[in-house]
Design a protein around this motif. Structure first.
Motif, PDB file in Angstrom:
ATOM      1  N   ARG A   6      40.006  35.873  44.302  1.00 44.60           N
ATOM      2  CA  ARG A   6      40.972  34.907  44.844  1.00 44.60           C
ATOM      3  C   ARG A   6      42.402  35.322  44.525  1.00 44.60           C
ATOM      4  NH1 ARG A   6      38.717  29.957  42.074  1.00 44.60           N
ATOM      5  NH2 ARG A   6      40.922  29.449  42.000  1.00 44.60           N
ATOM      6  N   LEU A   7      42.619  35.833  43.321  1.00 42.19           N
ATOM      7  CA  LEU A   7      43.956  36.294  42.963  1.00 42.19           C
ATOM      8  C   LEU A   7      44.400  37.435  43.877  1.00 42.19           C
ATOM      9  CD1 LEU A   7      44.408  36.473  39.088  1.00 42.19           C
ATOM     10  CD2 LEU A   7      45.899  35.347  40.746  1.00 42.19           C
ATOM     11  N   ARG A   8      43.512  38.370  44.103  1.00 42.16           N
ATOM     12  CA  ARG A   8      43.850  39.495  44.991  1.00 42.16           C
ATOM     13  C   ARG A   8      44.218  39.009  46.389  1.00 42.16           C
ATOM     14  NH1 ARG A   8      39.075  43.617  43.001  1.00 42.16           N
ATOM     15  NH2 ARG A   8      40.367  44.892  41.606  1.00 42.16           N
ATOM     16  N   ALA A   9      43.470  38.031  46.876  1.00 44.95           N
ATOM     17  CA  ALA A   9      43.767  37.508  48.212  1.00 44.95           C
ATOM     18  C   ALA A   9      45.162  36.901  48.256  1.00 44.95           C
ATOM     19  CB  ALA A   9      42.714  36.476  48.615  1.00 44.95           C
ATOM     20  N   LYS A  10      45.532  36.153  47.219  1.00 50.45           N
ATOM     21  CA  LYS A  10      46.845  35.510  47.200  1.00 50.45           C
ATOM     22  C   LYS A  10      47.972  36.508  46.952  1.00 50.45           C
ATOM     23  CE  LYS A  10      45.139  30.940  45.937  1.00 50.45           C
ATOM     24  NZ  LYS A  10      45.220  29.765  45.025  1.00 50.45           N
ATOM     25  N   LEU A  11      47.652  37.597  46.259  1.00 51.05           N
ATOM     26  CA  LEU A  11      48.650  38.640  46.018  1.00 51.05           C
ATOM     27  C   LEU A  11      48.726  39.639  47.177  1.00 51.05           C
ATOM     28  CD1 LEU A  11      47.813  39.427  42.277  1.00 51.05           C
ATOM     29  CD2 LEU A  11      49.890  38.302  43.113  1.00 51.05           C
ATOM     30  N   GLY A  12      47.833  39.499  48.146  1.00 53.89           N
ATOM     31  CA  GLY A  12      47.788  40.463  49.238  1.00 53.89           C
ATOM     32  C   GLY A  12      47.358  41.832  48.748  1.00 53.89           C
ATOM     33  N   ASP A  13      46.499  41.840  47.726  1.00 52.85           N
ATOM     34  CA  ASP A  13      46.095  43.077  47.071  1.00 52.85           C
ATOM     35  C   ASP A  13      44.827  43.629  47.710  1.00 52.85           C
ATOM     36  OD1 ASP A  13      47.070  44.798  45.212  1.00 52.85           O
ATOM     37  OD2 ASP A  13      46.275  43.768  43.462  1.00 52.85           O
ATOM     38  N   ASP A  14      44.870  44.880  48.129  1.00 50.09           N
ATOM     39  CA  ASP A  14      43.707  45.566  48.676  1.00 50.09           C
ATOM     40  C   ASP A  14      42.925  46.160  47.512  1.00 50.09           C
ATOM     41  OD1 ASP A  14      41.838  47.147  49.887  1.00 50.09           O
ATOM     42  OD2 ASP A  14      43.231  48.192  51.203  1.00 50.09           O
ATOM     43  N   SER A  15      41.668  45.757  47.346  1.00 50.59           N
ATOM     44  CA  SER A  15      40.893  46.247  46.206  1.00 50.59           C
ATOM     45  C   SER A  15      40.698  47.758  46.252  1.00 50.59           C
ATOM     46  CB  SER A  15      39.524  45.544  46.155  1.00 50.59           C
ATOM     47  OG  SER A  15      38.797  45.791  47.353  1.00 50.59           O
ATOM     48  N   ALA A  16      40.757  48.348  47.460  1.00 54.18           N
ATOM     49  CA  ALA A  16      40.601  49.804  47.571  1.00 54.18           C
ATOM     50  C   ALA A  16      41.866  50.533  47.101  1.00 54.18           C
ATOM     51  CB  ALA A  16      40.279  50.186  49.010  1.00 54.18           C
ATOM     52  N   GLU A  17      43.027  49.956  47.387  1.00 52.33           N
ATOM     53  CA  GLU A  17      44.298  50.543  46.954  1.00 52.33           C
ATOM     54  C   GLU A  17      45.189  49.429  46.396  1.00 52.33           C
ATOM     55  OE1 GLU A  17      46.119  52.781  50.049  1.00 52.33           O
ATOM     56  OE2 GLU A  17      44.359  54.038  50.427  1.00 52.33           O
ATOM     57  N   PRO A  18      44.843  48.918  45.224  1.00 50.41           N
ATOM     58  CA  PRO A  18      45.551  47.751  44.686  1.00 50.41           C
ATOM     59  C   PRO A  18      46.955  48.072  44.206  1.00 50.41           C
ATOM     60  CG  PRO A  18      43.993  48.575  43.086  1.00 50.41           C
ATOM     61  CD  PRO A  18      43.767  49.356  44.347  1.00 50.41           C
ATOM     62  N   ARG A  19      47.857  47.132  44.408  1.00 44.04           N
ATOM     63  CA  ARG A  19      49.201  47.238  43.830  1.00 44.04           C
ATOM     64  C   ARG A  19      49.223  46.669  42.424  1.00 44.04           C
ATOM     65  NH1 ARG A  19      53.667  44.454  47.373  1.00 44.04           N
ATOM     66  NH2 ARG A  19      52.073  42.827  47.555  1.00 44.04           N
ATOM     67  N   PHE A  20      48.341  45.708  42.153  1.00 40.89           N
ATOM     68  CA  PHE A  20      48.435  44.966  40.900  1.00 40.89           C
ATOM     69  C   PHE A  20      47.156  45.035  40.055  1.00 40.89           C
ATOM     70  CE2 PHE A  20      51.201  42.710  44.024  1.00 40.89           C
ATOM     71  CZ  PHE A  20      52.423  43.063  43.457  1.00 40.89           C
ATOM     72  N   ILE A  21      46.046  44.528  40.556  1.00 40.76           N
ATOM     73  CA  ILE A  21      44.831  44.416  39.748  1.00 40.76           C
ATOM     74  C   ILE A  21      43.818  45.477  40.169  1.00 40.76           C
ATOM     75  CG2 ILE A  21      42.946  42.916  39.039  1.00 40.76           C
ATOM     76  CD1 ILE A  21      44.761  40.532  39.614  1.00 40.76           C
ATOM     77  N   GLU A  22      43.478  46.347  39.235  1.00 46.47           N
ATOM     78  CA  GLU A  22      42.529  47.422  39.495  1.00 46.47           C
ATOM     79  C   GLU A  22      41.161  47.093  38.907  1.00 46.47           C
ATOM     80  OE1 GLU A  22      44.741  51.642  39.522  1.00 46.47           O
ATOM     81  OE2 GLU A  22      44.759  50.657  37.564  1.00 46.47           O
ATOM     82  N   THR A  23      40.123  47.515  39.599  1.00 52.23           N
ATOM     83  CA  THR A  23      38.772  47.448  39.064  1.00 52.23           C
ATOM     84  C   THR A  23      38.455  48.768  38.376  1.00 52.23           C
ATOM     85  OG1 THR A  23      38.003  45.940  40.797  1.00 52.23           O
ATOM     86  CG2 THR A  23      36.327  47.196  39.612  1.00 52.23           C
ATOM     87  N   VAL A  24      38.031  48.689  37.145  1.00 44.33           N
ATOM     88  CA  VAL A  24      37.550  49.872  36.421  1.00 44.33           C
ATOM     89  C   VAL A  24      36.031  49.775  36.421  1.00 44.33           C
ATOM     90  CG1 VAL A  24      37.617  51.171  34.266  1.00 44.33           C
ATOM     91  CG2 VAL A  24      39.627  49.883  34.997  1.00 44.33           C
ATOM     92  N   TRP A  25      35.401  50.520  37.290  1.00 40.79           N
ATOM     93  CA  TRP A  25      33.987  50.350  37.560  1.00 40.79           C
ATOM     94  C   TRP A  25      33.158  50.524  36.298  1.00 40.79           C
ATOM     95  CZ3 TRP A  25      33.111  47.908  41.761  1.00 40.79           C
ATOM     96  CH2 TRP A  25      33.977  48.054  42.831  1.00 40.79           C
ATOM     97  N   GLY A  26      32.255  49.584  36.093  1.00 41.35           N
ATOM     98  CA  GLY A  26      31.384  49.598  34.938  1.00 41.35           C
ATOM     99  C   GLY A  26      32.011  49.060  33.678  1.00 41.35           C
ATOM    100  N   VAL A  27      33.315  48.695  33.752  1.00 38.54           N
ATOM    101  CA  VAL A  27      34.012  48.202  32.576  1.00 38.54           C
ATOM    102  C   VAL A  27      34.607  46.822  32.814  1.00 38.54           C
ATOM    103  CG1 VAL A  27      35.774  48.659  30.831  1.00 38.54           C
ATOM    104  CG2 VAL A  27      34.544  50.568  31.894  1.00 38.54           C
TER     105      VAL A  27
END
Length: 235
Positions: free
Chosen positions: A208-229
């Motif tokens: 939900r935060l990403r949606a409101k920030l307009g953040d693309d999970s594939a190329e995020p400006r703000f919140i990154e996913t560290v896979w497995g962590v």
């Protein structure tokens, strides 16, 4: 009724016994409580008493819990936290509730003592900051500005509408750029539930935060996913 309230809580359920038990336990813990038995009455009571927290059953006459919560969050100038009461096994209902802005949920049948603990944790998040933090500086990352003191967030100069928990999560991550946090760590730091085992709520709030920030999970400006962590805020 205690002379000094720890906060105001509106308890909404169409089962009088549940309302009575929850209200009694909350009052023993120092909260001031109000009650409603259906959706329309919940909205009237919320407008009248401006509660800090609403304990809200999903299945209500008149208006269901999701619609009540949506309308509460649309009220200008009012940031109300919500704990949903859901039926056992109804995982989809819980996820829908979280996506629509619930801060937490409790599954029926539940322990009143656990509900009080969750209410206290939520209220710690909504309480005004202590005096030493009153002048906490804004957190700025490019076009994003997070104001801990006023609990406001701006992106490209436009204010974002975040729920209580969304703000807490964003503020925590943005104040610690570059650090990776697991879902368990975020549950303990932001939700304050080290005993909480269902970390899917973190995933939902990040989405939900990403949606409101307009953040693309594939190329995020703000919140990154560290896979497995877990997740980190980009430094």
């Amino acid at each position: 009724m205690p002379k000094e309230s720890n906060g105001t809580v509106l308890v909404v359920d169409d089962e009088p016994t549940i309302v009575e038990i929850v209200a009694r336990y909350l009052e023993r813990a120092g909260f001031e409580t109000f009650e409603a038995k259906d959706g329309p009455e919940a909205l009237r009571q919320a407008e009248l008493h401006r509660p800090d927290l609403v304990v809200l059953d999903l299945m209500l006459p008149g208006l269901d819990g999701i619609e009540v919560m949506r309308r509460l969050h649309e009220c200008p100038g009012q940031r109300v936290a919500v704990i949903l009461l859901t039926a056992r096994g109804e995982e989809n209902d819980r996820l829908v509730g979280l996506r629509h802005g619930a801060d937490d949920y409790v599954v029926k049948p539940f322990s009143p003592a656990e509900l009080v603990a969750r209410a206290e944790a939520v209220m710690r998040r909504v309480s005004p900051p202590p005096a030493e933090d009153e002048e906490a500086p804004p957190i700025e990352h490019g076009p994003l500005r997070v104001e801990p003191t006023t609990r406001r967030v701006f992106l490209d100069g436009e204010e974002l509408s975040l729920t209580q928990r969304e703000f807490d999560l964003l503020a925590y991550l943005s104040a610690r750029p570059g650090r990776v946090f697991s879902r368990d760590q975020l549950m303990e730091a932001v939700w304050e539930y080290p005993f909480f085992t269902d970390t899917s709520t973190v995933t939902v709030h990040i989405r939900r935060l990403r949606a409101k920030l307009g953040d693309d999970s594939a190329e995020p400006r703000f919140i990154e996913t560290v896979w497995g962590v877990g997740y980190r805020f980009k430094a």
